[in-house]
Enzyme design. Structure first.
Site, short mmCIF file in Angstrom:
data_model
loop_
_atom_site.label_atom_id
_atom_site.label_comp_id
_atom_site.label_asym_id
_atom_site.label_seq_id
_atom_site.Cartn_x
_atom_site.Cartn_y
_atom_site.Cartn_z
N ARG A 31 0.95 -1.41 0.03
CA ARG A 31 0.08 -0.02 -0.08
C ARG A 31 0.99 1.12 -0.15
O ARG A 31 0.68 2.16 -0.63
CB ARG A 31 -0.87 0.10 1.09
CG ARG A 31 -2.00 -0.65 1.19
CD ARG A 31 -2.53 -1.35 2.30
NE ARG A 31 -1.80 -2.37 2.78
CZ ARG A 31 -1.99 -3.66 2.29
NH1 ARG A 31 -2.98 -3.89 1.73
NH2 ARG A 31 -1.17 -4.64 2.95
N THR A 32 1.79 1.42 0.74
CA THR A 32 2.45 2.43 0.99
C THR A 32 3.19 2.92 -0.32
O THR A 32 3.10 3.95 -0.64
CB THR A 32 3.51 2.46 2.13
OG1 THR A 32 3.04 1.87 3.48
CG2 THR A 32 4.16 3.57 2.52
N LYS A 80 27.52 -2.92 -3.82
CA LYS A 80 28.79 -2.99 -3.82
C LYS A 80 29.59 -2.20 -2.82
O LYS A 80 30.92 -2.02 -2.76
CB LYS A 80 29.34 -2.02 -5.20
CG LYS A 80 28.67 -2.40 -6.41
CD LYS A 80 29.13 -1.67 -7.46
CE LYS A 80 28.26 -1.71 -8.88
NZ LYS A 80 28.11 -0.64 -9.74
N ARG A 113 11.72 3.97 3.07
CA ARG A 113 11.41 2.87 4.25
C ARG A 113 12.44 2.14 4.37
O ARG A 113 13.36 1.66 3.54
CB ARG A 113 10.17 2.22 3.51
CG ARG A 113 10.04 0.79 4.64
CD ARG A 113 8.71 -0.08 4.13
NE ARG A 113 7.65 0.83 4.80
CZ ARG A 113 6.24 0.29 4.59
NH1 ARG A 113 6.15 -1.04 4.34
NH2 ARG A 113 5.32 1.01 5.09
N HIS A 168 5.38 5.90 11.45
CA HIS A 168 5.10 5.63 10.05
C HIS A 168 4.02 7.02 10.06
O HIS A 168 2.95 6.63 9.79
CB HIS A 168 4.34 4.44 9.75
CG HIS A 168 4.05 4.22 8.52
ND1 HIS A 168 4.19 4.90 7.50
CD2 HIS A 168 3.40 2.72 7.96
CE1 HIS A 168 3.87 4.43 6.30
NE2 HIS A 168 3.41 3.09 6.57
C1 NCD Z 1 2.23 -0.98 8.22
C2 NCD Z 1 3.77 -0.99 8.06
O1 NCD Z 1 4.48 -1.32 7.35
O2 NCD Z 1 4.20 -0.55 9.23
N1 NCD Z 1 1.65 -1.18 6.94
C3 NCD Z 1 1.58 -0.07 6.21
O3 NCD Z 1 2.21 0.78 5.77
N2 NCD Z 1 0.05 -0.06 5.93
C4 NCD Z 1 1.49 -1.75 9.14
C5 NCD Z 1 2.08 -3.36 9.52
O4 NCD Z 1 2.87 -3.68 8.38
O5 NCD Z 1 1.59 -4.08 10.15
#
Ligand code: NCD
Length: 303
Positions: free
Chosen positions: A52-53, A81, A102, A130
């Site tokens: 999703r993100t 590398k 991320r 997040h």
């Molecule tokens: C979350 C995350 O990656 O922290 N997912 C997301 O971005 N919707 C929640 C999760 O992974 O449980």
């Protein structure tokens, strides 16, 4: 927005949060310039799995007329590398106008922001935060309840490792609601967060049983056990399946109750809830697109 980055939800005050949510409402209504981010490039850098993100940020960029370049983990880049993440991000910052990052380690987005002058969005740094997910959660709660105040809100799951929970709790410092926290004992909310709630005078409690409070809830926010944060798989086996919300449990709840989840859900929500009027998590995931459109436009100073 005063800060050029979104590293923590704490960098936004209430007014700035509400401005983003209002802009997201316009995005959802289709009420925006489809070429707003024309000539802008997003670098989408993911060092951890994401559905999703990642896709909502990338889709948000395209929907506003922008372009996307992307990096999928160390294997596919010169980091393989031996190049440091910070050299990599520094260079990407000269190719792109904004960076979404991320990474499994806490604090990496903050350090990366010191290496580049382009805006950085923390799309999850380990078990820390997040922040864009918290904005989506607030948007979805407001959309479903008509308000972000005076609600009874339960947060259930892995409150220790859940970065989405951490950012959401910090976001709640700006609003007056009654909070209930339910988790396996060893995965309770970090003290640093409960201390902040206490200092702000936000009423909250740690509860053992959802059944004791379900009748009064407006919002039930469920999260999965963050099993990738466990170093010992036996610890995980001890909490696996330790909670599971059934449709049966929701009978007798308020008619406006909605169930939220940042997703992915594994087995903590009975699939029968998916098609019930209580499920809001798929709408919440869709809202990710509009909120991230608003966020990109704000950080690129186009709104
Ligand atoms: C979350 C995350 O990656 O922290 N997912 C997301 O971005 N919707 C929640 C999760 O992974 O449980």
């Amino acid at each position: 927005m005063k800060d050029k980055n979104l590293l923590t939800i704490e960098s936004l005050n209430k007014e700035e949060i509400l401005e983003i949510l209002d802009a997201a409402t316009l995005m959802k209504q289709g009420n925006y310039d489809k070429n707003l981010l024309e000539n802008n490039i997003l670098a989408s850098c993911f060092f951890e799995p994401s559905t999703r993100t990642r896709f909502s940020f990338e889709s948000a960029m395209y929907r506003l007329g922008g372009k996307v370049i992307s990096l999928n983990g160390e294997e596919a880049s010169s980091m393989k590398k031996g190049e440091t993440l910070f050299d990599t991000i520094k260079v990407l910052g000269s190719y792109a106008d904004i960076i979404v990052l991320r990474h499994p380690l806490e604090g990496v987005a903050k350090r990366a922001a010191e290496a580049v002058d382009k805006p950085i969005i923390n799309a999850g740094d380990g078990a820390h935060e997040h922040p864009s997910q918290a904005l989506i959660d607030l948007f979805s709660i407001r959309e479903s309840q008509g308000s972000l105040e005076n609600l009874n809100i339960a947060v259930i799951g892995d409150l220790l490792h859940g970065r989405a929970v951490h950012s959401l709790v910090l976001a709640f410092l700006n609003f007056c609601n009654r909070l209930f926290f339910i988790s396996p004992e060893e995965f309770s909310l970090p003290k640093s967060l409960s201390n902040k709630l206490r200092a702000k005078g936000i009423p909250f409690s740690f509860n053992k049983n959802l059944d004791d409070i379900i009748d009064n809830l407006d919002v039930l926010y469920v999260t999965r056990i963050q099993k990738e944060r466990f170093y010992d798989k036996y610890d995980y086996l001890g909490v696996k399946n330790s909670y599971r919300i059934s449709l049966e449990q929701l009978r007798g709840c308020k008619s406006n109750l909605k169930v939220f989840h940042p997703l992915p859900k594994v087995d903590e929500i009975d699939v029968n809830i998916d098609n019930s009027p209580y499920a809001y998590y798929f709408i919440q995931a869709t809202n990710g697109l509009y909120v991230r459109q608003a966020l990109l436009a704000k950080l690129l100073r186009k709104l």
